[in-house]
Design a protein around this motif. Structure first.
Motif, mmCIF file in Angstrom:
data_model
loop_
_atom_site.group_PDB
_atom_site.id
_atom_site.type_symbol
_atom_site.label_atom_id
_atom_site.label_comp_id
_atom_site.label_asym_id
_atom_site.label_seq_id
_atom_site.Cartn_x
_atom_site.Cartn_y
_atom_site.Cartn_z
ATOM 1 N N VAL A 1 44.265 44.953 28.423
ATOM 2 C CA VAL A 1 44.530 43.768 29.231
ATOM 3 C C VAL A 1 44.420 44.131 30.706
ATOM 4 C CG1 VAL A 1 46.038 42.690 27.512
ATOM 5 C CG2 VAL A 1 47.028 44.183 29.277
ATOM 6 N N ALA A 2 44.243 43.094 31.527
ATOM 7 C CA ALA A 2 44.292 43.271 32.978
ATOM 8 C C ALA A 2 45.689 42.883 33.433
ATOM 9 C CB ALA A 2 43.248 42.411 33.665
ATOM 10 N N ALA A 3 46.403 43.815 34.040
ATOM 11 C CA ALA A 3 47.794 43.580 34.418
ATOM 12 C C ALA A 3 47.934 42.986 35.807
ATOM 13 C CB ALA A 3 48.580 44.883 34.336
ATOM 14 N N ASP A 4 46.938 43.205 36.676
ATOM 15 C CA ASP A 4 47.043 42.722 38.053
ATOM 16 C C ASP A 4 45.646 42.727 38.669
ATOM 17 O OD1 ASP A 4 48.118 41.793 40.383
ATOM 18 O OD2 ASP A 4 49.560 43.419 40.639
ATOM 19 N N ALA A 5 45.547 42.151 39.885
ATOM 20 C CA ALA A 5 44.258 42.113 40.556
ATOM 21 C C ALA A 5 44.452 42.050 42.063
ATOM 22 C CB ALA A 5 43.445 40.903 40.084
ATOM 23 N N TYR A 6 43.603 42.784 42.775
ATOM 24 C CA TYR A 6 43.483 42.663 44.219
ATOM 25 C C TYR A 6 42.261 41.793 44.497
ATOM 26 C CZ TYR A 6 46.463 46.869 44.471
ATOM 27 O OH TYR A 6 47.472 47.782 44.350
ATOM 28 N N ILE A 7 42.407 40.780 45.348
ATOM 29 C CA ILE A 7 41.286 39.912 45.715
ATOM 30 C C ILE A 7 41.352 39.671 47.217
ATOM 31 C CG2 ILE A 7 40.141 37.701 45.364
ATOM 32 C CD1 ILE A 7 41.520 37.501 42.650
ATOM 33 N N THR A 8 40.315 40.044 47.925
ATOM 34 C CA THR A 8 40.320 39.901 49.374
ATOM 35 C C THR A 8 38.882 39.779 49.886
ATOM 36 O OG1 THR A 8 41.152 40.896 51.425
ATOM 37 C CG2 THR A 8 40.313 42.409 49.731
ATOM 38 N N TRP A 9 38.725 39.912 51.176
ATOM 39 C CA TRP A 9 37.407 39.764 51.789
ATOM 40 C C TRP A 9 36.580 41.047 51.637
ATOM 41 C CZ3 TRP A 9 36.836 43.361 55.708
ATOM 42 C CH2 TRP A 9 38.014 43.861 56.271
ATOM 43 N N ALA A 10 35.268 40.869 51.592
ATOM 44 C CA ALA A 10 34.369 42.021 51.480
ATOM 45 C C ALA A 10 33.813 42.440 52.830
ATOM 46 C CB ALA A 10 33.224 41.708 50.528
ATOM 47 N N TYR A 11 33.607 41.473 53.736
ATOM 48 C CA TYR A 11 33.050 41.761 55.059
ATOM 49 C C TYR A 11 33.876 41.008 56.100
ATOM 50 C CZ TYR A 11 29.119 43.231 52.180
ATOM 51 O OH TYR A 11 28.338 43.836 51.230
ATOM 52 N N ARG A 12 34.242 41.723 57.161
ATOM 53 C CA ARG A 12 35.085 41.112 58.184
ATOM 54 C C ARG A 12 34.323 40.055 58.969
ATOM 55 N NH1 ARG A 12 39.668 43.478 60.066
ATOM 56 N NH2 ARG A 12 38.914 45.613 59.724
ATOM 57 N N GLU A 13 33.051 40.279 59.207
ATOM 58 C CA GLU A 13 32.252 39.355 59.992
ATOM 59 C C GLU A 13 30.919 39.097 59.285
ATOM 60 O OE1 GLU A 13 31.727 40.963 63.857
ATOM 61 O OE2 GLU A 13 33.845 40.874 64.404
ATOM 62 N N GLY A 14 30.330 37.969 59.613
ATOM 63 C CA GLY A 14 28.998 37.654 59.106
ATOM 64 C C GLY A 14 29.032 37.116 57.682
ATOM 65 N N ARG A 15 27.904 36.595 57.286
ATOM 66 C CA ARG A 15 27.763 36.048 55.936
ATOM 67 C C ARG A 15 26.377 36.378 55.410
ATOM 68 N NH1 ARG A 15 29.359 30.191 53.414
ATOM 69 N NH2 ARG A 15 28.257 30.456 51.453
ATOM 70 N N ILE A 16 26.295 36.725 54.129
ATOM 71 C CA ILE A 16 25.010 37.013 53.503
ATOM 72 C C ILE A 16 24.236 35.695 53.368
ATOM 73 C CG2 ILE A 16 23.871 37.928 51.447
ATOM 74 C CD1 ILE A 16 26.390 39.604 50.959
#
Length: 527
Positions: A285-300
């Motif tokens: 099972v997955a007990a927890d998750a970290y979810i945040t930004w990948a890049y501080r600036e700009g967008r692909i």
């Protein structure tokens, strides 16, 4: 050496991808879920993917397209032979090359673990988050699964509690991990500290709010081959990398690089960074998750070959949004570039340039998630057309305007019906600002399904006339515009009469219904 809990779930072999097998394969009692290797090797025996939600399906397909391009060497134009000829050789073989599949997956075997506690690179994740994010303020598994409420967000699909969440299996967690890379929202996220600077804001994923369109064959093998986009001559596989092929993780403080080819465009355009935490005795099972930004600036840059791209009045390019109230037949002319001079300027998905006519039974499947840019999730969107991409179903160039005209007539009387019932309601209640949503929704529910049946009946008539070898000089007679107009008008009249029937039993209501009926025929004539 005893394996760690985290290293026991490898996505190449563990069953995590739901599939539906072709009927002839059922006698072997094949499993309902398989690993990545089995999906590729047995693609010719699998009818289609069978994930629980359409946005999961769309995310899975994009990763399988990239893997298919790699193992067939269709990820480059190639100097020796034409790309289309090499694709035909793969089609003639009837299945993906097992030896090439094994060779490629063996090369990146360690990058396909769902978890890794030994300093490795878990699949499609950033292990740096364990030290860059607050371990006491993680996102949690309810945030990972978009259909669950988390924090202070509304409960759109089900209720749940962050204090006592239902832990998803590792197989399900892998599917939801994918959806975050494509459909993750913008706005506030978990705080991430890089080089002493904390940030907690991210931009939306590349498919957030969008509806994607995929050619679909009789087997997954056909679907994957039809879904490959011919790369440009400058694409090189050593530069066009998927995330599991990166030698190093990208610098989150730098502006992300634009993808250089189809594989990176399909798999490496995420604006989010995710890390799953294993649970259970064997990492089941997955007990927890970290979810945040990948890049501080700009967008692909968003440049997906499975989207209909529209041009705003300001000249901006944006994908056609997913709309659970909009039927797929209303996009058919845009999908096949059936445009007339007064079209909205939409650009059909690039994939149909090489998929059109590949098999006689190819159809189109639309997959999406009606959402807002940030927290709100509304409804899943999934639909499929009859076979419209096969050789026998190809229309003459002169017939394409007729398909657009057919769609426009169906939409015209839908709009007129909506104006008519809204005017009738507001006149009936004597309030011009009154909300006529109840009557409008009732009329739409009666008209649009009937209009869809009418559209496909007349579309098939165009196909039959075309396959009979009708000369282009008779193209104007292929679509009987007057009969088509009358057919859609009758459907609108029938819906209008049904919705307004009870109001018409009173004198005031009868007058309102009678006056508003003129909207079905275009409204009052202007002098």
């Amino acid at each position: 050496m005893t394996p760690t809990v985290a290293s026991m779930f490898n996505l190449l072999t563990e069953p995590w991808i739901p599939v539906r097998w072709v009927p002839s394969a059922r006698c072997d009692e094949p499993p309902g879920r398989v690993g990545l290797r089995s999906v590729l090797v047995n693609a010719h025996r699998i009818q289609q993917l069978a994930p629980p939600h359409p946005h999961v399906h769309a995310a899975l397909l994009r990763n399988l397209y990239a893997l298919t391009a790699r193992v067939t060497e269709l990820d480059e134009q190639g100097p020796a032979r034409d790309w289309l000829e090499r694709r035909d050789e793969v089609i003639d073989a009837g299945q993906l090359p097992a030896a090439a599949v094994d060779a490629y997956l063996a090369r990146f075997h360690d990058r396909f673990f769902l978890y890794d506690e030994d300093g490795g690179r878990p699949w499609m994740q950033d292990p740096r988050l364990a030290r860059q994010c607050d371990p006491h303020n993680t996102a949690g598994v309810n945030k990972l699964i978009m259909t669950r409420p988390s924090g202070n967000n509304h409960a759109w699909f089900r209720h749940g509690s962050d204090s006592t969440p239902d832990l998803p299996s590792s197989a399900d967690a892998a599917l939801h991990l994918l959806t975050w890379h494509y459909y993750g929202p913008s706005g506030r996220c978990s705080s991430r500290e890089v080089n002493g600077v904390k940030s907690a804001s991210t931009t939306a994923g590349p498919l957030r709010t969008a509806l994607s369109y995929h050619p679909e064959g009789a087997t997954l093998f056909e679907t994957l081959l039809a879904g490959l986009v011919q790369p440009s001559s400058v694409v090189r596989r050593e530069a066009d990398l998927c995330p599991w092929e990166w030698e190093q993780l990208p610098d989150p403080e730098k502006v992300p690089d634009a993808p250089t080819g189809p594989c990176a465009r399909l798999t490496a355009c995420s604006q989010h960074a995710v890390l799953l935490v294993p649970g259970g005795e064997k990492g089941e099972v997955a007990a927890d998750a970290y979810i945040t930004w990948a890049y501080r600036e700009g967008r692909i840059p968003r440049d997906d070959p499975y989207l209909i791209w529209q041009i705003s009045q300001q000249g901006n390019r944006y994908p056609r949004p997913a709309d659970s109230q909009r039927a797929l037949w209303r996009d058919v002319d845009a999908l096949l570039a059936h445009r007339v001079s007064d079209s909205d300027g939409s650009q059909p998905p690039l994939v149909f340039e090489t998929a059109d006519g590949l098999w006689p039974h190819l159809r189109v499947r639309a997959l999406g998630f009606e959402q807002e840019g940030q927290a709100k999730n509304v409804q899943f969107v999934e639909a499929a057309t009859p076979p419209i991409l096969g050789k026998e179903e190809q229309l003459r160039p002169s017939s394409r305007q007729e398909v657009a005209r057919l769609r426009q007539l169906g939409e015209r009387y839908g709009r007129r019906l909506d104006r008519a019932v809204r005017r009738a309601y507001r006149t009936y209640v004597d309030d011009k600002k009154s909300d006529a949503g109840a009557w409008s929704a009732d009329a739409a529910a009666r008209y649009w399904p009937a209009a869809e049946r009418e559209f496909w009946d007349r579309f098939r008539q165009l196909q039959r006339r075309n396959s009979a070898g009708q000369d282009d000089s008779a193209a104007d007679a292929s679509l009987d515009a007057d009969a088509t107009r009358s057919a859609f008008l009758r459907l609108a009249e029938r819906a209008y009469d049904t919705v307004t029937e009870r109001a018409g039993m009173t004198l005031r209501g009868a007058q309102a219904v009678s006056d508003a009926r003129i909207e079905l025929y275009g409204g009052p004539r202007r002098r």
